[in-house]
Design a protein around this motif. Sequence first.
Motif, short mmCIF file in Angstrom:
data_model
loop_
_atom_site.label_atom_id
_atom_site.label_comp_id
_atom_site.label_asym_id
_atom_site.label_seq_id
_atom_site.Cartn_x
_atom_site.Cartn_y
_atom_site.Cartn_z
N UNK A 52 -27.46 -37.05 -1.23
CA UNK A 52 -26.04 -37.27 -1.46
C UNK A 52 -25.22 -35.97 -1.30
N UNK A 53 -25.91 -34.82 -1.30
CA UNK A 53 -25.20 -33.54 -1.11
C UNK A 53 -25.20 -33.05 0.32
N UNK A 54 -25.88 -33.76 1.21
CA UNK A 54 -25.85 -33.34 2.63
C UNK A 54 -24.42 -33.36 3.14
N UNK A 63 -21.83 -32.92 1.55
CA UNK A 63 -20.95 -32.01 0.81
C UNK A 63 -21.43 -30.56 0.82
N UNK A 64 -22.55 -30.31 1.48
CA UNK A 64 -23.12 -28.95 1.46
C UNK A 64 -22.12 -27.95 2.01
N UNK A 65 -22.00 -26.79 1.32
CA UNK A 65 -20.95 -25.83 1.70
C UNK A 65 -21.36 -24.94 2.88
N UNK A 92 -23.24 -29.34 -6.91
CA UNK A 92 -24.08 -28.69 -5.90
C UNK A 92 -25.23 -27.92 -6.57
N UNK A 95 -19.70 -19.90 -9.99
CA UNK A 95 -20.99 -20.28 -9.39
C UNK A 95 -22.14 -20.09 -10.38
N UNK A 126 -22.02 -22.85 -12.88
CA UNK A 126 -22.51 -24.11 -12.30
C UNK A 126 -24.03 -24.20 -12.40
#
Lengths: 251, 286
Positions: free
Chosen positions: B71-73, B75-77, B135, B196, B199
């Motif tokens: 699910x983070x692919x 949204x990956x930064x 993330x 960061x 997080x």
Amino acid sequence: MDHTPLKELLYKMADDQLILGHRNSEWTGMGPLLEEDIAFSSMAQDKVGQSLALYTLLHELGESDPDTVAFTRNANQFHNCQLVELPNQEYDFSLIRHFLFDTAEALRFEMLTRSSHQPLAQLATKIRGELRYHTLHANTWIKQLGSATPESISRLQKSLEYALPFALGIFETSLYEKELIAAGIFEGEQALQQKWLAKIESILSQTSLQLPDLKLIQPIVGGRQGKHTEHLQPLLDEMSEVFKIDPTAEW
Amino acid sequence: MYGGGNTFEGIKTDSIATEDPTKLAEFEARIERGEKIEPADWMPQLYRKQLIRMIEQHAHSEIIGALPEGTWITRAPGFKRKMSLMAKVQDEVGHGQLLYSAAETLGKPREQMIEDLINGKSKYSNIVNYPTFTWADCCFISWLVDAGAIVNQLANAKGSYGPYCRALDRICAEESFHLKYGHHCVIYLASGTPKQRQMFQEALNRWWPPMMHFFGPSDKISAHTEVLMRWKVKMGTNDEMRNQFLDMYVPKIWELGFTIPDPKLKRVKRQVSGNTLNLIGKNLSA
């Protein structure tokens, strides 16, 4: 030398690859078969990698770095065709889109191996090799499912009819068509569309699917000029969600 | 990704009594000599049943495990992370595919295994059911859940069933890249902005309890465990695996300046194979 025509060409290709790569990656973990899950993930990696390579060429021509270009623009600054931004929907639509788009891309990069812009010709030679597997994958499934059961045939037929007006938008005429052709950078969208049509006709003729009369279809254009469906901005918002927490941070 | 929890519960060892004693003795002698058992070889029913169950659960864990990270692919930064995460999650699905093939050699078709997964009959590692809120959760999984899985998988790769061991050898080689990728992501969070760092600390707080549960409940050595260890189906106790993970990774987490939400965790001296080592644990008397 004015690079505007070349940049416009590179932007639309890079944006196409990035957005479709992003859509393909949404199949990761969700594919209808493990093998299809893995195949769409592979194509996603190729496409996002190809977009990075194209943005890198743009960077060499003075544009911003690839991360900034990909992760900070808004929808109206993207030049992809609308076909690639449409949601994945059911597998039949994803497959038809993959077939229609990748057939065009494989031919486009084939033509670009002869481009007078050497860095692009070199990159196209590499990308052409990768895209061969994408079209092999698409053709295999279209032939298989396009002749399988009444359900698979009717689903693909319906998706084909839905996708075709968008697919014709791949070949939306560039403002710089003449300049690109005259400079030997690219042979032009019209030439590409003719080759594409011959190719998809040849594959579809081996199935029970019917290609509608394209003369009766109104192409859906605008993507190349920054006009998009309501689906692109949410995709971009999602893509940049983490990046925009702090664009100056290193992730 | 695969932990030790729930795998070996509730199967009766009575069936061993009905096996041909000569064949059973030969089978055990082969395992004792370090030979691998191959699909066409004779094996006790309990061995077959337990292996199917274990490999199948492992395969399911890989497939379901693709979801919280997958699910983070989208949204990956940045390109680097996006492409690495795509490749990493694809690997996990590939591991599932490989493991289903290994389990099929024991006689259960993949279709059946997938059906059992969908209708809830089969279990899988519970850790993959936890949601990834940020993330940093995704980075925690890539680094530490994969690290835990490697501890388990390296041990299982020394087991007795040939196809499973060979699959695990390949899987561990790929997982070692995941570990490097995950560690790299966490180093960037650790050395990044206060936001960061926060997080990742929050992700660590959320994930630490499930991470400990990942290795399964504390072992009570039963006759059942004993026979599975003799047959090299189970290669170590849950606590051994958990301690190995703690010894290897707690110092690395501390090194990055994060706090682990377990105040009893500290450096202790522990005896391992006759040597006193500085390790991680709760054994305050050492």
